[in-house]
Design an enzyme around this catalytic site. Sequence first.
Site, short mmCIF file in Angstrom:
data_model
loop_
_atom_site.label_atom_id
_atom_site.label_comp_id
_atom_site.label_asym_id
_atom_site.label_seq_id
_atom_site.Cartn_x
_atom_site.Cartn_y
_atom_site.Cartn_z
N ASP A 138 25.62 28.21 44.03
CA ASP A 138 25.06 28.49 42.71
C ASP A 138 24.08 29.65 42.80
O ASP A 138 23.22 29.68 43.69
CB ASP A 138 24.33 27.25 42.17
N GLY A 174 35.98 44.26 37.36
CA GLY A 174 34.81 43.94 36.54
C GLY A 174 34.67 44.87 35.35
O GLY A 174 35.63 45.10 34.59
N ASP A 176 24.75 41.25 45.25
CA ASP A 176 24.70 40.76 43.89
C ASP A 176 24.57 42.01 43.03
O ASP A 176 23.70 42.86 43.28
CB ASP A 176 23.54 39.81 43.63
N ASP A 209 34.16 48.06 35.36
CA ASP A 209 34.43 49.46 35.71
C ASP A 209 35.07 50.27 34.59
O ASP A 209 34.68 51.43 34.35
CB ASP A 209 35.30 49.54 36.96
#
Length: 212
Positions: free
Chosen positions: A45, A161, A74, A163
């Site tokens: 998580d 994603g 991240d 992009d």
Amino acid sequence: MRDPTLTRLVIATHNAGKIAEFRDLLAPYGVTALSAGDLGLPEPDETGTSFAANARLKAEAAVRGTGLPALADDSGLCVEALDGAPGIYSARWAGPDKDFSGAMARIDAMLTERGATDAAARRAHFTAALAVVWPDGRCEAVESHVHGVIVHPPRGDRGFGYDPSFLPDGHGRTFGEMSAEEKHGLPADGGEALSHRARAFQILAARLFGAP
């Protein structure tokens, strides 16, 4: 001096696009990149409140699961007119089915609602935080960015994603229209790479491998 333990790195992601990028980036340094997905590691998580915190917790989870050094990233898209959203929640905006087309349409709709219709009002940046964690608890962390604008409809079917909706400053094509080499290749002259993840990796490589 290069750390001799960094011959294999667990890449703490199940995202095939990110795995491919990191394998390309690590190859020149003789580092074998192992996928967390292939190793059967669960996705922890992401409870951090920053990109850096989430990168570190993902790397730490991979270390606990394998006993090997791990690299995690991240990253996300931060849209200025949306007060930095989706930010650290970029992946979650795509939902469990990873519907980034829907997420990009949502961003466009929210910008339109706020009257952000021209390029100047649709400024955004990608952020990437990288963390390498060793079994002894050491951590090396870096962060970098690339700035640009949101375009709609999305353009291109490369990358992953968000992009296709991101047009980096100084370029006429979105990340979704660029080849992998164009987007995250490391310039032979030692100049700054284009993508946020590659830029962060350049900083990290200089620390880990003594790269220029």
